[in-house]
Design a protein around this motif. Structure first.
Motif, PDB file in Angstrom:
ATOM      1  N   ASP A 200       0.830  -1.209   0.000  1.00 41.04           N
ATOM      2  CA  ASP A 200       0.000   0.000   0.000  1.00 41.04           C
ATOM      3  C   ASP A 200       0.867   1.263   0.000  1.00 41.04           C
ATOM      4  OD1 ASP A 200      -2.377   1.420  -0.069  1.00 41.04           O
ATOM      5  OD2 ASP A 200      -2.557   1.516   2.110  1.00 41.04           O
ATOM      6  N   LEU A 201       1.832   1.286  -0.922  1.00 39.16           N
ATOM      7  CA  LEU A 201       2.748   2.414  -1.047  1.00 39.16           C
ATOM      8  C   LEU A 201       2.398   3.251  -2.281  1.00 39.16           C
ATOM      9  CD1 LEU A 201       6.122   0.590  -0.303  1.00 39.16           C
ATOM     10  CD2 LEU A 201       5.136   2.424   1.075  1.00 39.16           C
ATOM     11  N   PRO A 202       2.586   4.558  -2.224  1.00 38.28           N
ATOM     12  CA  PRO A 202       2.412   5.378  -3.425  1.00 38.28           C
ATOM     13  C   PRO A 202       3.365   4.925  -4.526  1.00 38.28           C
ATOM     14  CG  PRO A 202       2.559   6.757  -1.468  1.00 38.28           C
ATOM     15  CD  PRO A 202       2.938   5.374  -1.040  1.00 38.28           C
ATOM     16  N   LEU A 203       2.865   4.901  -5.750  1.00 38.44           N
ATOM     17  CA  LEU A 203       3.670   4.518  -6.912  1.00 38.44           C
ATOM     18  C   LEU A 203       3.731   5.699  -7.876  1.00 38.44           C
ATOM     19  CD1 LEU A 203       5.077   2.274  -8.641  1.00 38.44           C
ATOM     20  CD2 LEU A 203       2.815   1.801  -9.606  1.00 38.44           C
ATOM     21  N   VAL A 204       4.937   5.993  -8.358  1.00 37.15           N
ATOM     22  CA  VAL A 204       5.118   7.108  -9.288  1.00 37.15           C
ATOM     23  C   VAL A 204       5.910   6.623 -10.501  1.00 37.15           C
ATOM     24  CG1 VAL A 204       6.011   9.432  -9.626  1.00 37.15           C
ATOM     25  CG2 VAL A 204       5.123   8.764  -7.384  1.00 37.15           C
ATOM     26  N   GLY A 205       5.334   6.797 -11.691  1.00 36.89           N
ATOM     27  CA  GLY A 205       6.035   6.485 -12.925  1.00 36.89           C
ATOM     28  C   GLY A 205       6.750   7.714 -13.456  1.00 36.89           C
ATOM     29  N   VAL A 206       7.982   7.524 -13.909  1.00 42.80           N
ATOM     30  CA  VAL A 206       8.817   8.635 -14.382  1.00 42.80           C
ATOM     31  C   VAL A 206       9.313   8.320 -15.791  1.00 42.80           C
ATOM     32  CG1 VAL A 206      10.943   9.929 -14.023  1.00 42.80           C
ATOM     33  CG2 VAL A 206       9.550   9.240 -12.051  1.00 42.80           C
ATOM     34  N   PRO A 207       9.026   9.176 -16.778  1.00 42.61           N
ATOM     35  CA  PRO A 207       9.579   8.966 -18.123  1.00 42.61           C
ATOM     36  C   PRO A 207      11.102   8.926 -18.084  1.00 42.61           C
ATOM     37  CG  PRO A 207       7.817  10.591 -18.189  1.00 42.61           C
ATOM     38  CD  PRO A 207       8.111  10.336 -16.732  1.00 42.61           C
ATOM     39  N   SER A 208      11.678   7.945 -18.750  1.00 45.23           N
ATOM     40  CA  SER A 208      13.125   7.722 -18.682  1.00 45.23           C
ATOM     41  C   SER A 208      13.927   8.900 -19.218  1.00 45.23           C
ATOM     42  CB  SER A 208      13.483   6.449 -19.458  1.00 45.23           C
ATOM     43  OG  SER A 208      12.755   5.350 -18.967  1.00 45.23           O
ATOM     44  N   LEU A 209      13.467   9.526 -20.289  1.00 44.87           N
ATOM     45  CA  LEU A 209      14.215  10.640 -20.861  1.00 44.87           C
ATOM     46  C   LEU A 209      14.168  11.865 -19.960  1.00 44.87           C
ATOM     47  CD1 LEU A 209      13.381  10.351 -24.676  1.00 44.87           C
ATOM     48  CD2 LEU A 209      15.297   9.381 -23.397  1.00 44.87           C
ATOM     49  N   ASP A 210      13.091  12.013 -19.175  1.00 48.36           N
ATOM     50  CA  ASP A 210      13.027  13.106 -18.207  1.00 48.36           C
ATOM     51  C   ASP A 210      14.105  12.933 -17.144  1.00 48.36           C
ATOM     52  OD1 ASP A 210      10.803  13.729 -19.691  1.00 48.36           O
ATOM     53  OD2 ASP A 210       9.469  13.967 -17.987  1.00 48.36           O
ATOM     54  N   ALA A 211      14.321  11.685 -16.733  1.00 41.63           N
ATOM     55  CA  ALA A 211      15.358  11.421 -15.738  1.00 41.63           C
ATOM     56  C   ALA A 211      16.741  11.738 -16.292  1.00 41.63           C
ATOM     57  CB  ALA A 211      15.289   9.965 -15.286  1.00 41.63           C
ATOM     58  N   LEU A 212      16.961  11.467 -17.575  1.00 42.70           N
ATOM     59  CA  LEU A 212      18.244  11.815 -18.191  1.00 42.70           C
ATOM     60  C   LEU A 212      18.416  13.329 -18.246  1.00 42.70           C
ATOM     61  CD1 LEU A 212      18.519   9.374 -21.241  1.00 42.70           C
ATOM     62  CD2 LEU A 212      19.587   9.161 -19.003  1.00 42.70           C
ATOM     63  N   ALA A 213      17.365  14.036 -18.629  1.00 46.34           N
ATOM     64  CA  ALA A 213      17.457  15.487 -18.787  1.00 46.34           C
ATOM     65  C   ALA A 213      17.769  16.185 -17.473  1.00 46.34           C
ATOM     66  CB  ALA A 213      16.163  16.039 -19.373  1.00 46.34           C
ATOM     67  N   LEU A 214      17.351  15.592 -16.363  1.00 44.98           N
ATOM     68  CA  LEU A 214      17.630  16.199 -15.061  1.00 44.98           C
ATOM     69  C   LEU A 214      19.131  16.314 -14.825  1.00 44.98           C
ATOM     70  CD1 LEU A 214      16.081  17.292 -12.607  1.00 44.98           C
ATOM     71  CD2 LEU A 214      16.308  15.029 -11.563  1.00 44.98           C
ATOM     72  N   GLU A 215      19.907  15.505 -15.530  1.00 46.22           N
ATOM     73  CA  GLU A 215      21.362  15.541 -15.394  1.00 46.22           C
ATOM     74  C   GLU A 215      21.958  16.793 -16.019  1.00 46.22           C
ATOM     75  OE1 GLU A 215      24.467  13.164 -13.622  1.00 46.22           O
ATOM     76  OE2 GLU A 215      22.281  13.180 -13.565  1.00 46.22           O
ATOM     77  N   ALA A 216      21.141  17.572 -16.734  1.00 47.22           N
ATOM     78  CA  ALA A 216      21.630  18.803 -17.375  1.00 47.22           C
ATOM     79  C   ALA A 216      22.258  19.748 -16.361  1.00 47.22           C
ATOM     80  CB  ALA A 216      20.484  19.508 -18.101  1.00 47.22           C
ATOM     81  N   ARG A 217      21.781  19.702 -15.124  1.00 44.83           N
ATOM     82  CA  ARG A 217      22.328  20.609 -14.119  1.00 44.83           C
ATOM     83  C   ARG A 217      23.800  20.328 -13.837  1.00 44.83           C
ATOM     84  NH1 ARG A 217      19.341  18.382  -8.657  1.00 44.83           N
ATOM     85  NH2 ARG A 217      20.172  16.282  -8.747  1.00 44.83           N
ATOM     86  N   SER A 218      24.265  19.114 -14.187  1.00 42.83           N
ATOM     87  CA  SER A 218      25.684  18.818 -13.980  1.00 42.83           C
ATOM     88  C   SER A 218      26.542  19.387 -15.113  1.00 42.83           C
ATOM     89  CB  SER A 218      25.910  17.305 -13.887  1.00 42.83           C
ATOM     90  OG  SER A 218      25.690  16.683 -15.137  1.00 42.83           O
ATOM     91  N   ILE A 219      25.892  19.847 -16.203  1.00 41.06           N
ATOM     92  CA  ILE A 219      26.626  20.563 -17.258  1.00 41.06           C
ATOM     93  C   ILE A 219      26.529  22.042 -16.923  1.00 41.06           C
ATOM     94  CG2 ILE A 219      26.902  20.913 -19.740  1.00 41.06           C
ATOM     95  CD1 ILE A 219      25.256  18.428 -20.221  1.00 41.06           C
ATOM     96  N   ARG A 220      25.452  22.654 -17.349  1.00 40.14           N
ATOM     97  CA  ARG A 220      25.130  24.022 -16.952  1.00 40.14           C
ATOM     98  C   ARG A 220      23.755  24.365 -17.505  1.00 40.14           C
ATOM     99  NH1 ARG A 220      26.640  28.142 -21.153  1.00 40.14           N
ATOM    100  NH2 ARG A 220      27.674  27.060 -22.856  1.00 40.14           N
ATOM    101  N   ILE A 221      23.082  25.271 -16.857  1.00 42.65           N
ATOM    102  CA  ILE A 221      21.787  25.769 -17.318  1.00 42.65           C
ATOM    103  C   ILE A 221      21.971  27.222 -17.716  1.00 42.65           C
ATOM    104  CG2 ILE A 221      19.420  26.301 -16.668  1.00 42.65           C
ATOM    105  CD1 ILE A 221      19.762  23.381 -16.814  1.00 42.65           C
TER     106      ILE A 221
END
Length: 250
Positions: free
Chosen positions: A92-113
């Motif tokens: 009985d835990l909350p479940l959250v689906g995350v698009p895989s490419l969105d997770a990759l894009a979050l890594e942009a902060r390690s380059i620069r915004i």
């Protein structure tokens, strides 16, 4: 917030037990990456047990389960989502689906915004093709420009060269299909492009971060209706379609 995250859409399935603060910054993380995706079905529960044990957690300590929904490997996504949905329902835990490419894009902060630039996230698809999604920065935040789609390297290169941004980053995930991403890199060399290959352990942590953000906004998914983001037919479907085409009356 304590989250169990699964990223099984790639050639390097990854699992993580992640604790985050209210700003989605990591307080604790334990990860495990499988270098043999064909063993995913037999290793998935062992991998989950390993990251929980390393964290000294049980399933009862979790606040939620996060899982990547693709696009990506048909078999990997089926195994990952089935496991996540079963655990979420059983505990009985909350479940959250995350698009895989969105997770990759979050890594942009390690380059620069920057104030105005594009980010493209890629993942392997079929031979000569890639999954892609793009973002544009607005007020130093990533804003989606389009939905996930399948393209060839030349198609994405042509689209970018028709409207060259002042700065561009390509963010990719490891896998056999990276030859196509390398081709895009070659085609766009010289226009200020930068590339980053996201490590599997970073991708799965980003799945947890994005899930925490959704949960904070009161969003969660129904385990009965959450489905993989399939864009390409499976090998079995393609073989069947070819067989039916050959046998169809002329």
């Amino acid at each position: 917030m304590k989250i169990l995250a699964l990223e099984t859409s790639t050639a390097a399935p990854a699992f993580a037990a992640v604790e985050l603060d209210e700003n989605h910054e990591i307080l604790h993380v334990a990860t495990r990456v499988l270098d043999q995706p064909r063993r995913l079905s037999s290793e998935v529960m062992l991998s989950i047990a390993a990251v929980l044990n390393e964290s000294d957690w049980t399933l009862d300590d979790l606040d939620a389960i996060a899982v990547s929904i693709g696009p990506g490997s048909w078999t990997g996504l089926r195994i990952g989502l089935t496991t996540a949905k079963t655990l979420a329902q059983a505990r009985d835990l909350p479940l959250v689906g995350v698009p895989s490419l969105d997770a990759l894009a979050l890594e942009a902060r390690s380059i620069r915004i920057c104030d105005y630039c594009w980010y493209f996230a890629f993942a392997p698809c079929r031979a000569g093709e890639i999954y892609v999604k793009s973002w544009l920065t607005r007020d130093l935040e990533l804003a989606s420009r389009d939905e996930e789609r399948i393209v060839t390297p030349q198609q994405i290169a042509d689209a970018i060269l028709r409207e060259p941004p002042p700065w561009l980053a390509l963010i990719s995930t490891p896998g056999a299909g990276m030859r196509a991403v390398a081709e895009v890199t070659e085609l766009l060399r010289g226009i200020g492009m930068e590339t980053l290959e996201v490590a599997p352990q970073n991708a799965v942590q980003n799945v947890a971060r994005l899930a925490a953000k959704r949960l904070q906004n009161g969003q969660r998914d129904d385990p009965l209706s959450l489905s993989p983001l399939y864009l390409a037919p499976s090998n079995a479907e393609r073989v069947l379609a070819e067989k039916l085409a050959r046998e169809a009356p002329q």
